[in-house]
Design a protein around this motif. Structure first.
Motif, PDB file in Angstrom:
ATOM      1  N   ARG A  50      57.214 -33.118 123.463  1.00  0.00           N
ATOM      2  CA  ARG A  50      56.096 -33.539 123.084  1.00  0.00           C
ATOM      3  C   ARG A  50      56.015 -33.441 121.270  1.00  0.00           C
ATOM      4  O   ARG A  50      55.410 -34.291 120.752  1.00  0.00           O
ATOM      5  CB  ARG A  50      54.920 -32.511 123.517  1.00  0.00           C
ATOM      6  CG  ARG A  50      53.454 -32.514 123.001  1.00  0.00           C
ATOM      7  CD  ARG A  50      52.979 -33.943 123.118  1.00  0.00           C
ATOM      8  NE  ARG A  50      51.435 -33.968 122.597  1.00  0.00           N
ATOM      9  CZ  ARG A  50      50.785 -35.068 122.585  1.00  0.00           C
ATOM     10  NH1 ARG A  50      51.071 -36.275 123.134  1.00  0.00           N
ATOM     11  NH2 ARG A  50      49.571 -34.770 122.292  1.00  0.00           N
ATOM     12  N   VAL A  51      56.791 -32.251 120.756  1.00  0.00           N
ATOM     13  CA  VAL A  51      56.550 -32.280 119.550  1.00  0.00           C
ATOM     14  C   VAL A  51      57.558 -33.315 118.917  1.00  0.00           C
ATOM     15  O   VAL A  51      57.380 -33.965 117.959  1.00  0.00           O
ATOM     16  CB  VAL A  51      57.437 -30.870 119.122  1.00  0.00           C
ATOM     17  CG1 VAL A  51      57.582 -30.753 117.472  1.00  0.00           C
ATOM     18  CG2 VAL A  51      56.369 -29.740 119.400  1.00  0.00           C
ATOM     19  N   HIS A  52      58.820 -33.668 119.480  1.00  0.00           N
ATOM     20  CA  HIS A  52      59.320 -34.633 119.204  1.00  0.00           C
ATOM     21  C   HIS A  52      58.764 -36.051 119.155  1.00  0.00           C
ATOM     22  O   HIS A  52      58.796 -37.027 118.302  1.00  0.00           O
ATOM     23  CB  HIS A  52      60.633 -34.833 119.897  1.00  0.00           C
ATOM     24  CG  HIS A  52      61.569 -35.855 119.416  1.00  0.00           C
ATOM     25  ND1 HIS A  52      62.437 -35.789 118.375  1.00  0.00           N
ATOM     26  CD2 HIS A  52      61.798 -37.238 119.985  1.00  0.00           C
ATOM     27  CE1 HIS A  52      63.206 -36.973 118.509  1.00  0.00           C
ATOM     28  NE2 HIS A  52      62.812 -37.924 119.343  1.00  0.00           N
ATOM     29  N   LYS A  53      57.968 -36.165 120.359  1.00  0.00           N
ATOM     30  CA  LYS A  53      57.140 -37.625 120.327  1.00  0.00           C
ATOM     31  C   LYS A  53      56.131 -37.832 119.076  1.00  0.00           C
ATOM     32  O   LYS A  53      55.790 -38.692 118.247  1.00  0.00           O
ATOM     33  CB  LYS A  53      56.435 -37.729 121.477  1.00  0.00           C
ATOM     34  CG  LYS A  53      55.785 -39.154 121.744  1.00  0.00           C
ATOM     35  CD  LYS A  53      55.154 -39.056 123.274  1.00  0.00           C
ATOM     36  CE  LYS A  53      54.093 -40.297 123.211  1.00  0.00           C
ATOM     37  NZ  LYS A  53      53.550 -40.434 125.045  1.00  0.00           N
ATOM     38  N   LYS A  54      55.485 -36.501 118.965  1.00  0.00           N
ATOM     39  CA  LYS A  54      54.212 -36.495 118.226  1.00  0.00           C
ATOM     40  C   LYS A  54      54.518 -36.554 116.478  1.00  0.00           C
ATOM     41  O   LYS A  54      54.039 -37.319 115.939  1.00  0.00           O
ATOM     42  CB  LYS A  54      53.513 -35.314 118.115  1.00  0.00           C
ATOM     43  CG  LYS A  54      52.029 -35.194 117.862  1.00  0.00           C
ATOM     44  CD  LYS A  54      51.485 -36.165 118.637  1.00  0.00           C
ATOM     45  CE  LYS A  54      49.864 -36.141 117.976  1.00  0.00           C
ATOM     46  NZ  LYS A  54      48.888 -37.020 118.774  1.00  0.00           N
ATOM     47  N   ILE A  55      55.775 -36.073 116.195  1.00  0.00           N
ATOM     48  CA  ILE A  55      56.326 -36.277 115.089  1.00  0.00           C
ATOM     49  C   ILE A  55      56.516 -37.618 114.425  1.00  0.00           C
ATOM     50  O   ILE A  55      56.221 -38.047 113.279  1.00  0.00           O
ATOM     51  CB  ILE A  55      57.329 -35.146 114.764  1.00  0.00           C
ATOM     52  CG1 ILE A  55      57.556 -35.016 113.014  1.00  0.00           C
ATOM     53  CG2 ILE A  55      58.680 -35.666 115.337  1.00  0.00           C
ATOM     54  CD1 ILE A  55      58.689 -33.954 112.623  1.00  0.00           C
ATOM     55  N   GLY A  56      57.144 -38.441 115.438  1.00  0.00           N
ATOM     56  CA  GLY A  56      57.423 -39.617 115.335  1.00  0.00           C
ATOM     57  C   GLY A  56      56.085 -40.363 115.039  1.00  0.00           C
ATOM     58  O   GLY A  56      55.758 -41.282 113.940  1.00  0.00           O
ATOM     59  N   GLN A  57      55.128 -40.301 115.741  1.00  0.00           N
ATOM     60  CA  GLN A  57      53.877 -40.831 115.551  1.00  0.00           C
ATOM     61  C   GLN A  57      53.221 -40.477 114.380  1.00  0.00           C
ATOM     62  O   GLN A  57      52.564 -41.365 113.571  1.00  0.00           O
ATOM     63  CB  GLN A  57      52.937 -40.295 116.919  1.00  0.00           C
ATOM     64  CG  GLN A  57      51.582 -41.051 116.944  1.00  0.00           C
ATOM     65  CD  GLN A  57      50.744 -40.555 118.187  1.00  0.00           C
ATOM     66  OE1 GLN A  57      49.997 -39.423 117.911  1.00  0.00           O
ATOM     67  NE2 GLN A  57      50.908 -41.154 119.239  1.00  0.00           N
ATOM     68  N   VAL A  58      53.284 -39.169 114.119  1.00  0.00           N
ATOM     69  CA  VAL A  58      52.607 -38.825 112.766  1.00  0.00           C
ATOM     70  C   VAL A  58      53.332 -39.253 111.457  1.00  0.00           C
ATOM     71  O   VAL A  58      52.453 -39.789 110.674  1.00  0.00           O
ATOM     72  CB  VAL A  58      52.541 -37.381 112.665  1.00  0.00           C
ATOM     73  CG1 VAL A  58      52.091 -36.886 111.402  1.00  0.00           C
ATOM     74  CG2 VAL A  58      51.666 -36.669 113.657  1.00  0.00           C
ATOM     75  N   ASN A  59      54.613 -39.442 111.376  1.00  0.00           N
ATOM     76  CA  ASN A  59      55.204 -39.859 110.486  1.00  0.00           C
ATOM     77  C   ASN A  59      55.102 -41.676 110.276  1.00  0.00           C
ATOM     78  O   ASN A  59      54.900 -42.061 109.157  1.00  0.00           O
ATOM     79  CB  ASN A  59      56.872 -39.731 110.577  1.00  0.00           C
ATOM     80  CG  ASN A  59      57.299 -38.444 110.056  1.00  0.00           C
ATOM     81  OD1 ASN A  59      56.515 -37.844 109.433  1.00  0.00           O
ATOM     82  ND2 ASN A  59      58.330 -37.873 110.418  1.00  0.00           N
ATOM     83  N   LYS A  60      54.699 -42.171 111.356  1.00  0.00           N
ATOM     84  CA  LYS A  60      54.430 -43.566 111.410  1.00  0.00           C
ATOM     85  C   LYS A  60      53.264 -43.629 110.817  1.00  0.00           C
ATOM     86  O   LYS A  60      52.897 -44.617 109.941  1.00  0.00           O
ATOM     87  CB  LYS A  60      54.326 -44.144 112.741  1.00  0.00           C
ATOM     88  CG  LYS A  60      54.214 -45.554 112.822  1.00  0.00           C
ATOM     89  CD  LYS A  60      54.061 -45.997 114.172  1.00  0.00           C
ATOM     90  CE  LYS A  60      53.650 -47.571 114.249  1.00  0.00           C
ATOM     91  NZ  LYS A  60      53.733 -48.203 115.714  1.00  0.00           N
ATOM     92  N   ASP A  61      52.094 -42.695 111.095  1.00  0.00           N
ATOM     93  CA  ASP A  61      50.975 -43.101 110.444  1.00  0.00           C
ATOM     94  C   ASP A  61      50.702 -42.666 109.046  1.00  0.00           C
ATOM     95  O   ASP A  61      49.993 -43.176 108.199  1.00  0.00           O
ATOM     96  CB  ASP A  61      49.812 -41.980 111.162  1.00  0.00           C
ATOM     97  CG  ASP A  61      49.645 -42.394 112.755  1.00  0.00           C
ATOM     98  OD1 ASP A  61      50.022 -43.826 112.968  1.00  0.00           O
ATOM     99  OD2 ASP A  61      49.253 -41.637 113.622  1.00  0.00           O
TER     100      ASP A  61
END
Length: 420
Positions: free
Chosen positions: A341-352
């Motif tokens: 979950r953390v791995h997926k979310k950090i990719g999403q946050v960095n994209k944003d």
């Protein structure tokens, strides 16, 4: 488990023992294969160690209180069998041999050690040790190497898969070019090749490949050294990001996480995800870093407290609740679920964050790492000595950063926070 069985094939006695004559830096002793032949002995390290309190000397096995007992037992069985088999092969040749030649015979066999198999075994061990970040990095490298092998049609040509001896300096450089062509950032390449070097060193340590084949003497991982590359943004840029009027929940969360990392001592993403309201006490943040177990305790800047005030009505009904809506205690229960979950979310946050950077007119591509780096730079310009904290907050300087943060209770640093 009963007493360890000695293998006496071909008149050679093979046993894995705790080598008490050598003490490692942490106080443990190395496990060694001991080959005895004609009253001569040969010792070979297996790459593992054990504390005396966890070792049953009478049975020559790990005690029941050993935290990784099953794994150590498997290591003992594996290496005892391998060297016993090598001794048996020599006996079939019906020629005189020594304890040293048994070790040499095994080296001839293990030159065909498969890199992917070794990575898989290492990943399993890391998962048991709950070192999920490193395990995920190794799995990522494995996937990329498989794609590279398929891309170059090497996979179909290799009978034994990708061997350690295939990782020549030329192979590594071709792999580097492949990564560059696919747009992989140098920071990511640095992680890939440092990890590959670590894997190769472990393989040598476990006698899976001879040291003479080591490719990293020629292929320098230091070519990816990014310590001199500036990644910080200014206080003015921080102010612009803080002033952005954002509409979507994703962009707002990315903005808050970036700013809280900057105002909150450069706290990294995984620790942001694990923060609970119990970690917020009397205007200070007290938490234990997930990666190292290091304890942090520092004064929260007014801007950081404002962000917490925004989330308190949303997640603050229970002190055990996570502060930020990243992890869910009802959904993310196991270490692997949390890590994924953390791995997926950090990719999403960095994209944003990159979208926020465009909106703010900032040239530096924004990531959570930029917030950490900017925090360090802000403290430097607030009067903190460069000997204590560096402009860079990557892996190379993390030890310095941790040493510095340990003294956050003092008034000098508290005053510097007021200037953030």
């Amino acid at each position: 488990m009963g007493k360890a069985t000695d293998h006496k094939d071909s008149d050679a006695n093979v046993k894995v023992i705790l080598f008490k004559s050598k003490t490692l830096a942490d106080g443990s002793h190395p496990l060694m294969v001991r080959i005895t032949k004609d009253r001569q002995r040969k010792y070979i390290a297996v790459g593992e160690s054990c504390f005396l309190k966890h070792w049953d000397e009478e049975k020559n096995t790990p005690r029941r209180n050993h935290p990784n007992r099953a794994y150590i037992e498997q290591v003992i069985r594996t290496w005892t069998t391998k060297y016993a088999s090598a001794a048996a092969d020599l006996k079939q040749e019906e020629k005189p041999f020594t304890a040293s030649s048994v070790a040499t015979q095994l080296v001839k066999v293990i030159r065909k050690a498969n890199l992917f198999d070794f990575i898989d075994e290492t990943v399993e061990r890391l998962i048991r040790e709950k070192r999920l970040g490193t395990a995920n990095t190794m799995k990522s490298i494995r996937r990329t190497l498989v794609r590279y092998e398929e891309h170059t049609n090497r996979k179909s040509q290799r009978k034994n898969g990708l061997l350690f001896t295939d990782l020549t300096p030329a192979y590594l450089d071709d792999f580097r070019v492949y990564l560059v062509e696919r747009g992989l950032a140098e920071t990511s390449m640095a992680v890939y090749f440092r990890t590959l070097r670590q894997i190769y060193n472990q393989a040598i340590k476990r006698s899976m490949v001879a040291a003479k084949h080591y490719p990293f003497n020629e292929f320098k991982v230091s070519q990816f050294d990014l310590r001199t590359r500036k990644r910080a943004i200014s206080k003015a840029d921080i102010g612009i990001i803080a002033g952005l009027n954002l509409e979507t929940p994703r962009q707002l969360l990315a903005q808050h996480l970036f700013l809280f990392s900057y105002y909150g001592a450069g706290i990294n993403f995984i620790d942001l995800a694990h923060l609970t309201w119990q970690d917020v006490q009397r205007g200070r943040l007290r938490y234990e870093r997930q990666k190292t177990g290091h304890l942090f305790n520092f004064k929260l800047a007014d801007s950081a407290r404002s962000i917490l005030e925004y989330y308190y009505p949303l997640t603050g009904s229970n002190m055990a609740n996570y502060v930020f809506p990243i992890l869910d205690r009802q959904k993310h229960l196991t270490p692997i679920q949390i890590s994924n979950r953390v791995h997926k979310k950090i990719g999403q946050v960095n994209k944003d964050l990159k979208e926020l950077g465009v909106l703010a007119g900032i040239d530096v591509p924004l990531t959570t790492y930029v917030a950490r780096h900017s925090f360090a730079t802000a403290l430097k310009y607030s009067g903190v000595k460069t000997a204590v904290i560096s402009e860079a907050m990557g892996h190379q300087t993390e030890g310095i950063t941790q040493t510095y943060l340990a003294s956050f209770e003092n008034e000098l640093i508290d005053e510097a926070f007021d200037n953030l």
